[in-house]
Design an enzyme around this catalytic site. Structure first.
Site, PDB file in Angstrom:
ATOM      1  N   ALA A  59      28.791  55.091 -19.376  1.00 29.19           N
ATOM      2  CA  ALA A  59      28.106  55.202 -20.669  1.00 29.19           C
ATOM      3  C   ALA A  59      28.755  56.253 -21.554  1.00 29.19           C
ATOM      4  O   ALA A  59      28.262  56.520 -22.655  1.00 29.19           O
ATOM      5  CB  ALA A  59      26.637  55.537 -20.453  1.00 29.19           C
ATOM      6  N   GLY A  60      29.852  56.861 -21.085  1.00 31.08           N
ATOM      7  CA  GLY A  60      30.567  57.859 -21.873  1.00 31.08           C
ATOM      8  C   GLY A  60      30.196  59.265 -21.460  1.00 31.08           C
ATOM      9  O   GLY A  60      29.907  59.537 -20.294  1.00 31.08           O
ATOM     10  N   ASP A  88      27.906  62.617 -21.034  1.00 30.46           N
ATOM     11  CA  ASP A  88      26.499  62.797 -20.696  1.00 30.46           C
ATOM     12  C   ASP A  88      25.789  63.482 -21.860  1.00 30.46           C
ATOM     13  O   ASP A  88      25.758  64.711 -21.961  1.00 30.46           O
ATOM     14  CB  ASP A  88      26.389  63.640 -19.428  1.00 30.46           C
ATOM     15  N   HIS A 142      40.627  64.914 -21.771  1.00 32.90           N
ATOM     16  CA  HIS A 142      41.877  64.539 -22.424  1.00 32.90           C
ATOM     17  C   HIS A 142      43.077  64.798 -21.528  1.00 32.90           C
ATOM     18  O   HIS A 142      44.072  64.055 -21.562  1.00 32.90           O
ATOM     19  CB  HIS A 142      42.013  65.280 -23.752  1.00 32.90           C
ATOM     20  N   ASP A 156      36.247  60.392 -29.291  1.00 34.39           N
ATOM     21  CA  ASP A 156      37.099  61.280 -28.508  1.00 34.39           C
ATOM     22  C   ASP A 156      37.671  60.487 -27.348  1.00 34.39           C
ATOM     23  O   ASP A 156      37.563  59.263 -27.300  1.00 34.39           O
ATOM     24  CB  ASP A 156      36.320  62.507 -28.013  1.00 34.39           C
TER      25      ASP A 156
END
Length: 261
Positions: A62-63, A65, A88, A143
């Site tokens: 879900a990406g 938190d 990253h 991001d």
């Protein structure tokens, strides 16, 4: 239990996001662990393929938190800076591994999960998978490489629509847009990905690495500079053990026995 699992099966690494209770959303611990595992894979010259997937049937990820963002509102900017630094780093390392990286998308994929998926070389999605941005839904911007890879993969107009409207794509639409390579029934996902990983893991690994470099450089190179890179790559590969074995097997009309060297 670790937020991200690691398992090595022969010369294939399986990285599994392991927070199914939170739809495999990634907190700071998970992103730090991903960075560590990406470095581990980069330093293991015996690996010949990597698979990234999520635990359970509901979500790949879900990406980020989002719940953790509200724990300390005064310092959420620092938290996000720390999280994206780890994440990253993981994305950069995984995308540049000199071997194939396969995304096995088992369910909903949103936010930073899209970036983890998009940095993979090949993506196989379950027919139950769904894809959405969700960033602007909470007033944030993209991001995790999503603005980079998705713009390349689906084009700037679709990328802007995707990010601004938070449209939800089903697996068939994701395939049509070029976000994934293949869609399979959910109960066939692991089998399909395992077969693909095994095939790639017995292939000419150094040639795959050159393919990745060439494709990645193509969108910024000129015709002449790209062809020079092609010349350098094919020439260098002709001196590798797998390059020489490939020529011999072609002449001898037999399957090649590639060792990844």
């Amino acid at each position: 239990m670790s937020a991200v699992l690691f398992e090595r099966i022969d010369n294939i690494a399986w990285i599994t996001l392991n927070r199914p209770h939170a739809f495999n959303a990634m907190d700071e611990e998970a992103m730090r662990r991903l960075s560590e595992l990406a470095n581990q894979c980069a330093c293991d010259s015996s690996l010949r393929a990597v698979v990234i997937t999520g635990c359970g049937d509901k979500a790949f990820s879900a990406g980020g938190d989002v719940g953790s963002f509200s724990s300390d509102p005064d310092n959420v900017d620092r938290l996000l800076m720390d999280m994206t630094t780890y994440f990253h780093s993981a994305i950069a390392r995984l995308s540049r591994l000199p071997l194939p990286v396969i995304g096995a998308i088992n369910g909903m994929t949103a936010g930073a999960g899209l970036g983890l998926m998009a940095c993979c070389d090949l993506v196989i999605a379950a027919d139950t998978a769904r894809f959405t941005s969700a960033y602007t839904q909470i007033g944030f911007s993209p991001d995790g490489s999503t603005s980079y890879y998705l713009t390349q993969q689906i084009g700037p107009r679709r990328a802007k629509e995707f990010f601004m409207t938070n449209r939800v794509l089903d697996a068939a639409t994701a395939l049509d847009w070029g976000l994934v390579n293949r869609v399979v029934p959910r109960d066939k996902l692991e089998e399909t990905v395992t077969e693909l990983a095994n095939m790639l893991a017995t292939g000419p690994t150094k040639a795959y690495a050159k393919v990745k470099q060439l494709v990645d450089s193509a969108h910024t190179a000129t015709l002449e500079s790209q062809m020079e890179l092609e010349s350098q790559s094919i020439s260098a590969l002709s001196k590798t053990l797998d390059g020489q074995e490939g020529v011999r097997s072609f002449i001898e009309k037999r399957p090649a026995n590639f060792l990844g060297q």
